[in-house]
Design a protein around this motif. Structure first.
Motif, PDB file in Angstrom:
ATOM      1  N   TRP A 284      37.955  59.480  42.539  1.00  0.00           N
ATOM      2  CA  TRP A 284      38.963  59.568  43.725  1.00  0.00           C
ATOM      3  C   TRP A 284      40.061  60.962  43.173  1.00  0.00           C
ATOM      4  CZ3 TRP A 284      40.697  53.899  42.422  1.00  0.00           C
ATOM      5  CH2 TRP A 284      40.781  53.161  43.152  1.00  0.00           C
ATOM      6  N   THR A 329      40.988  52.897  47.981  1.00  0.00           N
ATOM      7  CA  THR A 329      41.409  54.166  47.991  1.00  0.00           C
ATOM      8  C   THR A 329      42.871  53.279  46.438  1.00  0.00           C
ATOM      9  OG1 THR A 329      43.325  54.525  49.529  1.00  0.00           O
ATOM     10  CG2 THR A 329      41.046  55.741  49.699  1.00  0.00           C
ATOM     11  N   SER A 330      43.130  54.578  45.985  1.00  0.00           N
ATOM     12  CA  SER A 330      44.245  53.994  44.517  1.00  0.00           C
ATOM     13  C   SER A 330      45.304  54.246  45.260  1.00  0.00           C
ATOM     14  CB  SER A 330      44.119  54.905  43.554  1.00  0.00           C
ATOM     15  OG  SER A 330      44.964  54.882  42.393  1.00  0.00           O
TER      16      SER A 330
END
Length: 410
Positions: A284, A329-330
């Motif tokens: 990420w 995703t974060s």
């Protein structure tokens, strides 16, 4: 000839026929009798497969007085638990088969590149590579002025390239153990000086090649020769000490599994960055200044289960889908995660995260992913993996993820 003579001859002939027939019958009977005496139950070549059933039991052997007897022991004794990789601290579960590394079926010889560094990677032991490199230099009439088989170092004499008559060049070839088992790395360092400078005496080698083009030339020529070399050069006994110690080890620091890398920091940071983008890992974000990668991980088994749950229909499999593949995703950036770490106040945490200022009183909600932390000095790099709050993982989970990283180091 009279009739009496003819009669006598016929009678003798018949007599001889009878005698021949009788002899043949007797011979056949003798053979049959002989066979039965050879192969029958009482014969010489009888079946002895069940003789042990009729064997007598004898008393155990007794040693004389004053002689100590010793019981029979296992030839291959199971060692005590010393290897950290095999330590079992919780209830044991049979692990899933690990996926093959992406490098498993790579060519035997290739040129590897990370950042500005290039080297030759050979899928064999250093002791096998050493004589091949020496043979390459000899066939190309490149003078060798120094060798150190124990440390895998070869230095050439001064060379003169036709396109540069003002300077002279020199090479240092370093053969060493790779980061993966049974792999060898060949590093080339180039330097040159003015042609008029005396060429004898101690050479002060630079930290990196003076000419990247000259270095690339040697790497390409050497790699091409090694890739096509089928002469089967013998293993060097002198070079068997190269790479005795592994460059990568799984150890523990105060009970926490860590990877120890015998690499310089730049190489370690780059190769870990490569590893956390392979075999289920998704990168990420990263911050090279503080030495942290923010990643997600999904094992092969988890991917297979999701594919079964979301199996497309018949027509969608024929015509495909216009929707792009969804990548996890974060909801938080790496900077947000680092600003809200939930760390216990321990000497280890203070040392590892000394450069990070976080507010423990305001934790973020449900931080996903993992933090891969790179710490250490030259040739002694430590790799840890923590959860999204930088808290230590379960021992088994930490070892699982570190082993995935380990398999993908280059």
């Amino acid at each position: 000839m009279t009739n009496d003579d003819k009669t006598t001859i016929i009678m003798k002939t018949r007599y001889m026929q009878r005698m021949t027939l009788a002899g043949a019958i007797a011979l056949t009977a003798g053979i049959n009798t002989g066979c039965s005496s050879l192969f029958g139950q009482e014969g010489y070549f009888r079946d002895r497969g069940h003789d042990y059933l009729r064997a007598d039991v004898i008393e155990p052997m007794k040693v004389p007085e004053g002689v100590e007897s010793r019981s029979v022991e296992q030839l291959y004794v199971i060692p005590s638990e010393e290897n950290i990789d095999l330590a079992i601290t919780d209830e044991f579960e049979v692990p899933r088969p690990q996926p093959l590394s992406g490098n498993a079926f790579a060519d035997k010889v290739k040129i590897q590149k990370l950042g500005q560094k290039r080297w030759i990677l050979v899928s064999t032991e250093p002791s096998d590579v050493w004589p091949k490199v020496r043979n390459f230099l000899a066939r190309n009439r490149l003078e060798v002025v120094f060798t150190d088989a124990t440390n895998g170092i070869i230095e050439t004499g001064w060379l003169q390239f036709k396109d540069d008559q003002e300077r002279k060049d020199k090479y240092r070839i370093q053969i060493e153990q790779g980061v993966q088992p049974d792999n060898t790395e060949i590093h080339v360092l180039h330097m040159n000086v003015d042609r008029d400078i005396p060429g004898r005496g101690q050479v002060n080698w630079p930290a990196q090649s003076i000419s990247a083009e000259r270095e690339a030339w040697m790497l390409d020529e050497l790699a091409a020769t090694l890739a096509t070399d089928v002469t089967g050069q013998a293993t060097s006994l002198l070079a068997q000490t190269i790479g005795v110690e592994d460059k990568v080890k799984l150890t523990r620091d105060d009970g926490e599994p860590i990877l120890n890398l015998d690499l310089d920091y730049t190489r370690a940071w780059a190769t870990v960055g490569h590893a956390v983008q392979q075999q289920g890992f998704t990168l990420w974000e990263q911050d090279s200044d503080i030495g942290v990668y923010y990643v997600a991980y999904q094992s092969v088994g988890e991917e297979d289960e999701e594919e079964k749950d979301e199996e497309p229909g018949f027509f969608s499999s024929l015509f495909g889908s216009d929707e792009p593949e969804q990548v996890a995703t974060s909801p938080y950036s790496l900077q947000q995660v680092l600003a809200h770490l939930q760390l216990d106040d321990t000497p280890a945490n203070r040392a590892i995260f000394a450069s990070i200022s976080s507010d423990k009183s305001e934790p973020l909600q449900n931080v996903p992913g993992y933090l891969v932390v790179v710490r250490g000095l030259e040739d002694n790099i430590e790799i840890r993996i923590r959860d999204g709050y930088a808290r230590p993982l379960d021992t088994r989970k930490a070892k699982e993820l570190l082993n995935v990283i380990r398999r993908n180091l280059i």
